[in-house]
Design a protein around this motif. Structure first.
Motif, short mmCIF file in Angstrom:
data_model
loop_
_atom_site.label_atom_id
_atom_site.label_comp_id
_atom_site.label_asym_id
_atom_site.label_seq_id
_atom_site.Cartn_x
_atom_site.Cartn_y
_atom_site.Cartn_z
N GLN A 185 0.83 -1.21 0.00
CA GLN A 185 0.00 0.00 0.00
C GLN A 185 0.86 1.25 0.00
N GLY A 186 2.16 1.05 0.02
CA GLY A 186 3.14 2.12 -0.10
C GLY A 186 4.39 1.53 -0.72
N SER A 187 5.41 2.34 -0.89
CA SER A 187 6.60 1.87 -1.59
C SER A 187 7.23 0.66 -0.92
N ARG A 188 7.21 0.62 0.43
CA ARG A 188 7.78 -0.52 1.14
C ARG A 188 6.89 -0.98 2.29
N ASP A 189 5.65 -0.60 2.24
CA ASP A 189 4.71 -0.94 3.31
C ASP A 189 3.67 -1.93 2.81
N SER A 190 3.53 -3.02 3.54
CA SER A 190 2.56 -4.04 3.17
C SER A 190 1.24 -3.80 3.89
N SER A 191 0.17 -4.19 3.27
CA SER A 191 -1.13 -4.21 3.94
C SER A 191 -1.41 -5.62 4.43
N ASN A 192 -2.42 -5.77 5.23
CA ASN A 192 -2.92 -7.11 5.54
C ASN A 192 -4.41 -7.20 5.19
N GLY A 193 -4.89 -6.23 4.39
CA GLY A 193 -6.27 -6.26 3.93
C GLY A 193 -6.44 -7.13 2.71
N VAL A 194 -5.33 -7.47 2.07
CA VAL A 194 -5.33 -8.37 0.92
C VAL A 194 -4.04 -9.19 0.98
N PHE A 195 -4.15 -10.50 0.98
CA PHE A 195 -2.97 -11.36 0.85
C PHE A 195 -3.43 -12.77 0.51
N GLY A 196 -2.53 -13.55 -0.02
CA GLY A 196 -2.87 -14.92 -0.37
C GLY A 196 -1.67 -15.84 -0.24
N PHE A 197 -1.91 -17.05 0.26
CA PHE A 197 -0.82 -18.02 0.43
C PHE A 197 -1.36 -19.44 0.30
N SER A 215 5.47 -12.90 -3.79
CA SER A 215 5.36 -11.72 -4.63
C SER A 215 4.86 -10.56 -3.78
N PHE A 216 5.52 -9.42 -3.91
CA PHE A 216 5.09 -8.19 -3.24
C PHE A 216 4.50 -7.31 -4.33
N LEU A 217 3.18 -7.22 -4.35
CA LEU A 217 2.49 -6.63 -5.49
C LEU A 217 2.43 -5.11 -5.39
N HIS A 218 2.63 -4.48 -6.51
CA HIS A 218 2.67 -3.02 -6.63
C HIS A 218 1.41 -2.39 -6.04
N PRO A 219 1.52 -1.20 -5.43
CA PRO A 219 0.34 -0.54 -4.87
C PRO A 219 -0.81 -0.38 -5.86
N GLN A 220 -0.50 -0.27 -7.15
CA GLN A 220 -1.56 -0.13 -8.14
C GLN A 220 -2.46 -1.36 -8.22
N ARG A 221 -2.00 -2.50 -7.74
CA ARG A 221 -2.79 -3.73 -7.86
C ARG A 221 -4.06 -3.67 -7.00
N PHE A 222 -3.97 -3.04 -5.83
CA PHE A 222 -5.13 -3.00 -4.94
C PHE A 222 -5.39 -1.61 -4.35
N TYR A 223 -4.39 -0.74 -4.39
CA TYR A 223 -4.51 0.56 -3.74
C TYR A 223 -4.16 1.70 -4.70
N PRO A 224 -4.77 1.74 -5.89
CA PRO A 224 -4.45 2.83 -6.82
C PRO A 224 -4.89 4.19 -6.28
N ILE A 225 -5.89 4.19 -5.40
CA ILE A 225 -6.27 5.40 -4.67
C ILE A 225 -5.84 5.20 -3.22
N SER A 226 -4.93 6.03 -2.76
CA SER A 226 -4.36 5.84 -1.42
C SER A 226 -5.36 6.20 -0.34
N TYR A 227 -5.07 5.78 0.90
CA TYR A 227 -6.00 6.02 2.00
C TYR A 227 -6.24 7.50 2.23
N ALA A 228 -5.22 8.33 1.97
CA ALA A 228 -5.37 9.77 2.19
C ALA A 228 -6.34 10.40 1.20
N LYS A 229 -6.59 9.71 0.09
CA LYS A 229 -7.47 10.25 -0.95
C LYS A 229 -8.74 9.41 -1.10
N TRP A 230 -9.15 8.72 -0.05
CA TRP A 230 -10.27 7.79 -0.13
C TRP A 230 -11.55 8.46 -0.61
N ARG A 231 -11.74 9.76 -0.35
CA ARG A 231 -12.97 10.44 -0.77
C ARG A 231 -13.14 10.49 -2.28
#
Length: 222
Positions: free
Chosen positions: A67-79, A135-151
């Protein structure tokens, strides 16, 4: 939920049993973080938060979502089942338990463990990063709109984005303290996304409180 949380690591079961859940500031989030780790570790599969709109298949088996350049989310993952990365996450969950910090057992945990496992650089354009079999997926895969711009999801766009680089879209409901909703006929981005990708859910969302629930008898109307 506590029983699932206790699956995190048998050697530290005693610690978890000492938790006074009524005194925990973020227990609802913490128990959710614990449950998703335990379930995906045991059974495998993909976890998505309930405020995620899926728009195309995810072509990965073992992955984290940036969800950022080096920050992972835990709202989406798969294993796959019994993946050692998730086992390491469960150990870290208990060993570094701190309920006073929101996200310490969630996205911060995933980020901590990713840094233990991998030495990753920055993303280059819209390319994913790989380390071992994760795989560490690019922010565009799930977070193309960042949390700061959720509106922006609840705004009207002159030209709507295609989201061609995305597999799903996270709507950041946790940020939505204003309780913005999908409004019928508003032509907002979120309304159009629901209409296109979640037609059944959209019909339920826009049905008025007095409108009866009827069966769709037209088999071609999906």
């Amino acid at each position: 939920v506590l029983s699932l949380a206790c699956l995190l690591h048998g050697a530290h079961l005693y610690l978890l049993l000492q938790i006074n859940t009524s005194a925990e500031r973020h227990w609802l989030h913490i128990s959710s973080d614990a449950s998703r780790l335990a379930v995906i570790w045991k059974y495998g599969g993909i976890y998505l938060d309930t405020d995620v709109i899926s728009i195309r298949p995810i072509p990965e088996e073992n992955f984290l979502a940036a969800q950022g350049s080096r920050d992972s989310s835990n709202g989406v993952f798969g294993f796959l089942p019994h993946h050692p990365f998730l086992w390491g996450c469960m150990e870290n969950f208990v060993e570094h338990y701190n309920s006073d910090i929101w996200g310490n057992q969630g996205p911060n945990l995933m980020t901590r463990m990713l840094r233990v496992w991998c030495k990753l650089g920055d993303f280059q354009e819209v390319s994913d990063l790989r380390c071992l079999n994760i795989s560490f997926l690019h922010p565009q895969r799930f977070y193309p709109i960042s949390y700061a711009k959720w509106r922006r999801y609840y705004a009207i766009w002159d030209t709507e984005p295609s989201f061609n680089d995305s597999y799903a879209l996270h709507l950041w409901n946790y940020m939505n303290q204003e309780r913005k909703t999908v409004v019928r006929g508003s032509n907002t981005l979120v309304e159009n996304l629901y209409r296109k990708h979640c037609p059944r859910t959209y019909r339920n969302l826009i049905r008025g409180p007095q409108e009866p629930v009827t069966r769709d008898l037209d088999p071609g109307n999906k």
